[in-house]
Scaffold this active site. Structure first.
Site, PDB file in Angstrom:
ATOM      1  N   CYS A   2       0.843  -1.186   0.000  1.00 46.24           N
ATOM      2  CA  CYS A   2       0.000   0.000   0.000  1.00 46.24           C
ATOM      3  C   CYS A   2       0.889   1.250   0.000  1.00 46.24           C
ATOM      4  O   CYS A   2       2.072   1.169   0.319  1.00 46.24           O
ATOM      5  CB  CYS A   2      -0.914   0.014   1.228  1.00 46.24           C
ATOM      6  SG  CYS A   2      -0.026  -0.148   2.773  1.00 46.24           S
TER       7      CYS A   2
ATOM      8  N   CYS B 109       2.967   2.055   3.074  1.00 49.41           N
ATOM      9  CA  CYS B 109       4.153   1.227   3.314  1.00 49.41           C
ATOM     10  C   CYS B 109       5.325   1.717   2.468  1.00 49.41           C
ATOM     11  O   CYS B 109       6.460   1.800   2.943  1.00 49.41           O
ATOM     12  CB  CYS B 109       3.844  -0.228   2.978  1.00 49.41           C
ATOM     13  SG  CYS B 109       2.299  -0.815   3.693  1.00 49.41           S
TER      14      CYS B 109
END
Lengths: 78, 332
Positions: free
Chosen positions: A11, A14
């Site tokens: 994502c 991250c």
């Protein structure tokens, strides 16, 4: 030499976390490697349930959100 | 309480911009101004307040709480926690594995994961603000029911057979350990008000930062529907709750992916245009809960068969909900 791993399933948060850590590492000239881990089996192995999470030398130091810059600096100073 | 937002929209659209209340543009713009202003005020205030209250709840605690619960309570609690736990869909894989490796049956885990996108505090807030508490209550009960029933069904068909093998092994290990499980129960640290405030402020920033664009998209769509779909068209063509309109609404809803925040204003507009309540619920829940990106992610822990079953169950559930509410809707 610290071994820093960012756990996350890809994502944006991250990715940003990994970038931020790499930036702080560079800024302070700390000897450390920063890598990303997206394999769910490995993430499970660390017992982490919310990502992004940060592992330093096999110790989970953070999970569930993007860390603040000050937090990262504190981890690196240890 | 909400009249002030109507007044604001009156003043801005009919006053400052001097658009006629009957014109299409005037009507659409009025809807847009009223809803966006109302939603943002509600969001900022309420997310902060709710975050203050739930500052000490997280997925890890939910897991510890659910481990070792009996089935029926488990489904209900899993679904309830899905509704109240802050949870980003990008965490669904690690959360799924965390639950699984604690030996929690897959049905309970799925009750959590299915309810989670359907209900959250932002959705409830918007529903109350835009559609009133009766409709909100229906939405919440139905959303939880979808989670509970799907979860129970997945356990009934022994869905754990179709996990990816490493996840299945983790589940087995977890269940064997459960007898002696869990070691020292976590003691919850008492949070100071300062810590709660910090959490709530960060959370508000995070959530508003994530959902603001959905609000604009959702309200924009709602406004367009409101002003530009000819009055009576929806009511004439779909207003009787024709049986085929429900599965059609679900099928249209699935490929459209939206955050629940964006869908509530669309719901409001559809209902005002005369779309029956069942068809509206079916469309909106399908849009929010069954998203392709998330299903592709789940492939990492589930085999295709399981993935397809979950997907099928959801489609069926939304269709049934649609039919049911079209039937009883007029009596509500």
């Amino acid at each position: 030499m610290k071994n820093i791993i960012v756990l996350g399933s890809g994502c944006t948060k991250c990715v940003k976390t990994a970038e931020l850590i790499a930036e702080v590492v560079k800024e302070h000239g700390v000897a450390a490697t920063v890598s990303k881990e997206t394999n769910p089996e490995v993430i499970m192995g660390y017992g982490v349930m919310s990502t992004p999470a940060v592992v330093i030398d096999e110790q989970v130091v953070h999970s569930g959100s993007m860390p603040q810059k000050a937090q990262i600096e504190a981890w690196l100073a240890k | 309480m909400f009249a002030i937002f109507t007044a604001l929209a009156d003043w801005l659209v009919y006053g400052v911009l001097s658009l006629a209340p009957q014109s299409r543009l005037g009507e659409a713009l009025h809807f847009f101004v009223e809803d966006t202003s109302k939603i943002f005020v509600l969001l900022l205030l309420m997310i902060y307040v709710i975050a203050l209250l739930r500052a000490s709840l997280n997925v890890e605690k939910v897991r510890d709480y659910l481990a070792g619960k009996n089935r029926l309570t488990g489904y209900l609690l899993g679904s309830a926690f899905g509704a109240v736990t802050p949870f980003c869909s990008c965490s669904s894989i690690p959360a799924f594995l965390g639950f699984t490796s604690a030996g929690i049956p897959i049905g309970i885990t799925m009750a959590f994961l299915i309810t989670s996108p359907l209900i959250n505090e932002v959705a409830v807030l918007l529903l109350v603000g835009l559609l009133g508490w009766q409709f909100t209550l229906i939405y919440v009960v139905v959303g939880m029911l979808v989670g509970v029933v799907s979860g129970a069904f997945l356990d009934a068909i022994h869905a754990e057979r179709w996990l990816q093998s490493f996840a299945a092994k983790a589940l087995q290990r977890g269940q064997q350990q459960q007898v002696s499980c869990c070691g020292t129960p976590q003691t919850l640290p008492q949070l100071s008000w300062q810590a709660r405030h910090d959490f709530a402020a960060a959370e508000t920033k995070e959530i508003v930062g994530r959902v603001w664009k959905w609000v604009f998209i959702g309200v924009g769509l709602g406004a367009a529907l409101h002003g530009f779909v000819p009055e009576g068209w929806v009511a004439d063509h779909l207003g009787q709750g024709q049986w085929w309109s429900v599965p059609l609404a679900v099928l249209i809803g699935v490929p459209l992916y939206s955050n629940v925040t964006g869908i509530v204003p669309v719901m409001e507009s559809l209902l005002q245009n005369g779309l029956p309540v069942g068809t509206t619920l079916a469309f909106c829940m399908a849009t929010v809960a069954a998203s392709f990106p998330e299903f592709v992610l789940l492939k990492q822990v589930m085999q295709w068969r399981l993935l397809a079953s979950v997907f099928g169950i959801l489609l069926l559930a939304f269709t049934l909900i649609g039919w049911l509410f079209n039937l009883i809707g007029p009596m509500l």
